[in-house]
Design a protein around this motif. Sequence first.
Motif, mmCIF file in Angstrom:
data_model
loop_
_atom_site.group_PDB
_atom_site.id
_atom_site.type_symbol
_atom_site.label_atom_id
_atom_site.label_comp_id
_atom_site.label_asym_id
_atom_site.label_seq_id
_atom_site.Cartn_x
_atom_site.Cartn_y
_atom_site.Cartn_z
ATOM 1 N N UNK A 6 -3.917 -35.080 27.931
ATOM 2 C CA UNK A 6 -3.596 -33.739 27.436
ATOM 3 C C UNK A 6 -2.111 -33.475 27.685
ATOM 4 N N UNK A 7 -1.417 -33.142 26.631
ATOM 5 C CA UNK A 7 0.006 -32.831 26.704
ATOM 6 C C UNK A 7 0.152 -31.313 26.679
ATOM 7 N N UNK A 8 0.683 -30.758 27.747
ATOM 8 C CA UNK A 8 0.785 -29.301 27.912
ATOM 9 C C UNK A 8 2.178 -28.843 27.499
ATOM 10 N N UNK A 9 2.225 -27.927 26.537
ATOM 11 C CA UNK A 9 3.489 -27.381 26.049
ATOM 12 C C UNK A 9 3.705 -25.998 26.677
ATOM 13 N N UNK A 10 4.937 -25.650 26.940
ATOM 14 C CA UNK A 10 5.272 -24.300 27.389
ATOM 15 C C UNK A 10 6.517 -23.835 26.655
ATOM 16 N N UNK A 11 6.661 -22.500 26.556
ATOM 17 C CA UNK A 11 7.798 -21.934 25.826
ATOM 18 C C UNK A 11 8.752 -21.207 26.770
ATOM 19 N N UNK A 12 8.274 -20.117 27.377
ATOM 20 C CA UNK A 12 9.156 -19.302 28.215
ATOM 21 C C UNK A 12 9.738 -20.073 29.388
ATOM 22 N N UNK A 13 8.947 -20.952 29.964
ATOM 23 C CA UNK A 13 9.419 -21.710 31.124
ATOM 24 C C UNK A 13 10.658 -22.519 30.765
ATOM 25 N N UNK A 14 10.707 -22.996 29.537
ATOM 26 C CA UNK A 14 11.836 -23.798 29.097
ATOM 27 C C UNK A 14 13.146 -23.033 29.019
ATOM 28 N N UNK A 15 13.082 -21.695 29.139
ATOM 29 C CA UNK A 15 14.288 -20.860 29.063
ATOM 30 C C UNK A 15 14.798 -20.445 30.440
ATOM 31 N N UNK A 16 14.205 -20.976 31.492
ATOM 32 C CA UNK A 16 14.476 -20.476 32.840
ATOM 33 C C UNK A 16 15.694 -21.084 33.524
ATOM 34 N N UNK A 17 16.392 -21.970 32.867
ATOM 35 C CA UNK A 17 17.628 -22.506 33.421
ATOM 36 C C UNK A 17 17.423 -23.214 34.751
ATOM 37 N N UNK A 18 18.213 -22.834 35.748
ATOM 38 C CA UNK A 18 18.159 -23.503 37.037
ATOM 39 C C UNK A 18 16.837 -23.278 37.767
ATOM 40 N N UNK A 72 0.951 -19.517 31.303
ATOM 41 C CA UNK A 72 2.094 -20.409 31.298
ATOM 42 C C UNK A 72 1.960 -21.510 30.255
ATOM 43 N N UNK A 73 0.720 -21.728 29.790
ATOM 44 C CA UNK A 73 0.460 -22.774 28.792
ATOM 45 C C UNK A 73 0.558 -22.164 27.396
ATOM 46 N N UNK A 74 1.482 -22.657 26.603
ATOM 47 C CA UNK A 74 1.648 -22.143 25.243
ATOM 48 C C UNK A 74 0.779 -22.895 24.245
ATOM 49 N N UNK A 75 0.594 -24.199 24.488
ATOM 50 C CA UNK A 75 -0.191 -25.018 23.572
ATOM 51 C C UNK A 75 -0.651 -26.269 24.315
ATOM 52 N N UNK A 164 -4.142 -33.046 17.197
ATOM 53 C CA UNK A 164 -5.073 -32.012 17.644
ATOM 54 C C UNK A 164 -4.404 -31.131 18.689
ATOM 55 N N UNK A 165 -4.045 -29.902 18.323
ATOM 56 C CA UNK A 165 -3.439 -28.946 19.250
ATOM 57 C C UNK A 165 -4.163 -27.615 19.165
ATOM 58 N N UNK A 166 -4.276 -26.929 20.296
ATOM 59 C CA UNK A 166 -4.811 -25.569 20.304
ATOM 60 C C UNK A 166 -3.829 -24.662 21.027
ATOM 61 N N UNK A 167 -3.856 -23.390 20.685
ATOM 62 C CA UNK A 167 -2.931 -22.410 21.264
ATOM 63 C C UNK A 167 -3.411 -21.990 22.648
ATOM 64 N N UNK A 168 -2.496 -21.913 23.603
ATOM 65 C CA UNK A 168 -2.810 -21.423 24.935
ATOM 66 C C UNK A 168 -2.531 -19.932 25.054
#
Length: 412
Positions: A6-18, A72-75, A164-168
């Motif tokens: 399972x590959x877990x994607x995230x969105x907001x976390x990726x914008x958190x910089x340091x 925290x899980x986007x997809x 095969x992806x589902x929305x988190x």
Amino acid sequence: MFESVCLVHYHEIGLKGKNRSTFENQLVINLKRALRAFPVAGVSRISGYIVVETEDHRATKELQAAISQVPGVARVSRAYRCGLDQEEFFSAAVRALEEVASFTTFKVHARRSATNFPIHSIELNRMVGSVLCEHFPDKKVAMHAPDATVVVHVIQGSTYVYADSIVGVGGLPVGTAGKVVSLLSSGIDSPVATWMVGRRGATVIPVHFSGRPMTADTSEYLCQDIISTLEGAGIIGRLYVVPFGERQREISLTVPQSLRIIMYRRVMYQVSERIAQIEGASALVTGESLGQVASQTLDNIAAVNEAVTIPILRPLIGSDKQEIIARAQAIGTFDISAQAADDCCTLFMPRRPETHARMREVLSAWNSFDHEAMVDDLVAQVEYRDFNQCPSYRPPKELSRFHKELLPRETA
């Protein structure tokens, strides 16, 4: 041969910089806790993703669905992980598209996170697309709005292939936004509000005001069922229950009938603020929606706010009832909340409640009974039950020996 992960994607976390690694690490911890019932061999970070591996190398739809409920899980994608050999990821792409239930059009989306991989993304798209066209001659390629998309992503020496992806649920990992105390009833609104602040990364400590001993304890058990339903999100640390019925009766005999609800809520807020101090929480959370009932007008909200110094969060304030019901159905609490149960919200209700309270009259009624002693007594009588949901939760050490543990609901 390649394995399924399972590959877990995230969105907001990726914008958190340091601070990004802090959020990623917390999400890894939360996923490990949420997936205890599954044969998970490892949860690890890779570039821009989190990978969940199983002992049998098979990622099931049930595992995918459980991951999607964690804040925290986007997809979540069920992906085949293979090496950099072309024939290997060609075969993985064919298998991934074969597993799509029904489609007539498809496209390939290839990318590489490792620049040392010799094949450019555009060429990779062409190569994989050519293989798929050969294996699925009756299907058409559509670059815009296809029925299926096969993703081929080269990351850190491996190729991940999935269709095969589902929305988190999105949001932020629980434990990254501090702690809050939520006023939880067995109704529809407050469980949704509780879930919403948990989805934003807060550890939530619910406080339920029971009508006991003037009513049955049914609402307390419904609240436990609601919290159990939210188990997958992992947002709850501990439930507090405050027997409030006798104190409501005292208030109803003392203050003007029209101001009863405001007095009830002021006492409830002060008790919740005291629990927040014990827990080290930074805010209160309620399920109020502006104008929905008499106690939720701007004047009455202001009259209640005045009783406490801690911030009060109202995530549903601009939502209508149908929106709240839809969210309750989505998170699974609606059927529980729809069950009839008397609690403090239905006890000693006035026939004509005040909708536009004047602060002078509110304070006069407030000073007509010993509210300080009442709050002290209610805090001393609090009961609690711990829920092993939230890895970031640590129970307070300040609870006195007089507080008793609320037993879990007995099941047949």
